[in-house]
Design an enzyme around this catalytic site. Structure first.
Site, PDB file in Angstrom:
ATOM      1  CG  HIS A 109      42.268  43.498  30.153  1.00  0.00           C
ATOM      2  ND1 HIS A 109      41.777  44.081  28.997  1.00  0.00           N
ATOM      3  CD2 HIS A 109      41.756  42.240  30.176  1.00  0.00           C
ATOM      4  CE1 HIS A 109      40.999  43.211  28.361  1.00  0.00           C
ATOM      5  NE2 HIS A 109      40.978  42.088  29.045  1.00  0.00           N
ATOM      6  CG  HIS A 180      36.673  42.082  30.734  1.00  0.00           C
ATOM      7  ND1 HIS A 180      36.119  40.826  30.727  1.00  0.00           N
ATOM      8  CD2 HIS A 180      37.775  42.006  29.959  1.00  0.00           C
ATOM      9  CE1 HIS A 180      36.868  40.017  29.987  1.00  0.00           C
ATOM     10  NE2 HIS A 180      37.882  40.722  29.505  1.00  0.00           N
ATOM     11  CD  GLU A 320      36.552  42.707  26.724  1.00  0.00           C
ATOM     12  OE1 GLU A 320      37.629  43.301  26.974  1.00  0.00           O
ATOM     13  OE2 GLU A 320      36.510  41.505  26.402  1.00  0.00           O
TER      14      GLU A 320
END
Length: 359
Positions: A109, A180, A320
């Protein structure tokens, strides 16, 4: 009809003195969402059940201190590159780059200080929308190019919430943003988990992973597998099947489904989530080709949500939309490179509805 406007309050202050703002959007049917500038994050999403009772269905924290003390990507904008990059490295235009490794030897991420851990700036606010911006400097977390990112959250009269991400760069770089947010349609403080939710994913293939949750490069058909959500199934039916190698690697679902071949011109239906107990349902649309479904496998009771409930395994799930994980290192996954003059665009729509289905 009430004329509602976006309202802005202070959510907290960072160590450097920066103020984190919370923007509340509401519509005339009573739905409301809270968005904080820290991580351009969805902090709350309040929608009605079949009896008209409202609950906050997005997992997350009540205070900024919690977001800082134990970050879990709750509702956050993740980037520059969502998901995992194998060995925290890639090659771009013949040059090798090493980026921030924060998930074992891999990058997750965006790295140790991804877009979820910076304070975005509100650049525009209207009755029903808010736009935030973050300028990621050249070399940020190891990525080349100055990247200017915008996130526009909007709430429609029909209980449709959307976020539109855009990004431009001054040098070739990688971009794969996502949101997220973790959902429990019973409410984030509900006495029951999200494992009783019925999930449909409009995908014939998924991406198998290795023991470090990095895709192997294969696109595997879901037929006759525990990964077939085409007709909809209850998440908890198979989530605990540790005899399945793929579910064993992630202690549940933590995989990317192949919704399309490439980024679409407009958002298309990607998934549907139904909670038969409350009657709340959500249709997810996106222009992205991939969908990461994570069944909340690592919640261990040490995180306390807004309602004071300790989140345990499976209490909330993430869906996501994104391009395929580890794409720079996977020749078959398409490119996530962004060139100067191009505009990256990711549109995500969450449409809240009611379902007749009952458990």
């Amino acid at each position: 009809m009430h004329h509602r406007t976006a309202t802005e309050t202070e959510f907290g202050t960072l160590d450097n003195g920066d103020i984190v703002k919370r923007i509340k959007l509401a519509n005339e049917s009573g739905m409301s969402v809270g968005i904080i500038t820290y991580g351009a994050s969805l902090q709350s999403v309040c929608v009605p059940d079949r009896y008209g009772v409202f609950a906050d269905v997005a997992a997350g924290y009540a205070t900024l201190d919690d977001y800082l003390r134990k970050p879990q990507y709750f509702g956050s904008t993740v980037g520059r590159v969502a998901n995992r990059l194998a060995k925290a490295r890639f090659t771009l235009n013949g040059k090798d780059y090493v980026v921030s490794a924060n998930d074992g030897s891999n990058s997750l991420h965006g790295g140790a200080r991804g877009f979820d851990k910076v304070n975005w700036t509100v650049t525009h606010r209207s009755d029903r929308s808010v736009t935030m911006q973050y300028v990621s400097p050249d070399g940020d977390q190891g990525y080349p190019g100055t990247l200017t990112v915008g996130a526009t959250y909007a709430l429609g009269a029909d209980n449709e919430l959307s976020v539109h991400y855009r990004a431009t760069t001054d040098a070739t770089t990688l971009v794969n943003l996502s949101n997220h947010v973790y959902w429990n349609l019973g409410g984030e403080g509900a006495a029951y988990s999200a494992m009783g939710h019925r999930l449909t994913i409009h995908a014939d293939h998924f991406l198998p992973v290795d023991s470090e949750l990095i895709p192997t490069g294969e696109m595997r058909h879901v037929e006759d597998s525990l990964f077939d959500f085409r007709m909809g199934k209850v998440i908890g039916d198979d989530v605990g099947r540790m005899d399945d190698e793929q579910l064993g690697f992630g202690l549940g679902y933590d995989h990317n489904w192949v919704v399309g071949d490439e980024v679409a011109a407009a958002p298309r239906p990607v998934a549907k989530l139904i909670d038969p107990r409350s009657g709340r349902a959500m249709t997810l649309l996106s222009n992205q080709p991939g969908l990461q479904f994570y069944s909340g496998n690592f919640f261990d009771g040490t995180t306390r949500g807004k309602a004071g409930k300790s989140y345990c395994r499976g209490d909330a799930i993430a869906l996501e939309p994104q391009q395929f994980p580890d794409a720079p290192n996977q020749p078959g996954f398409g490119s996530i490179a962004l060139q100067p003059g191009q505009t990256y665009s990711n549109m995500i729509i969450w449409r809240f509805e009611l379902s007749e289905e009952r458990s």
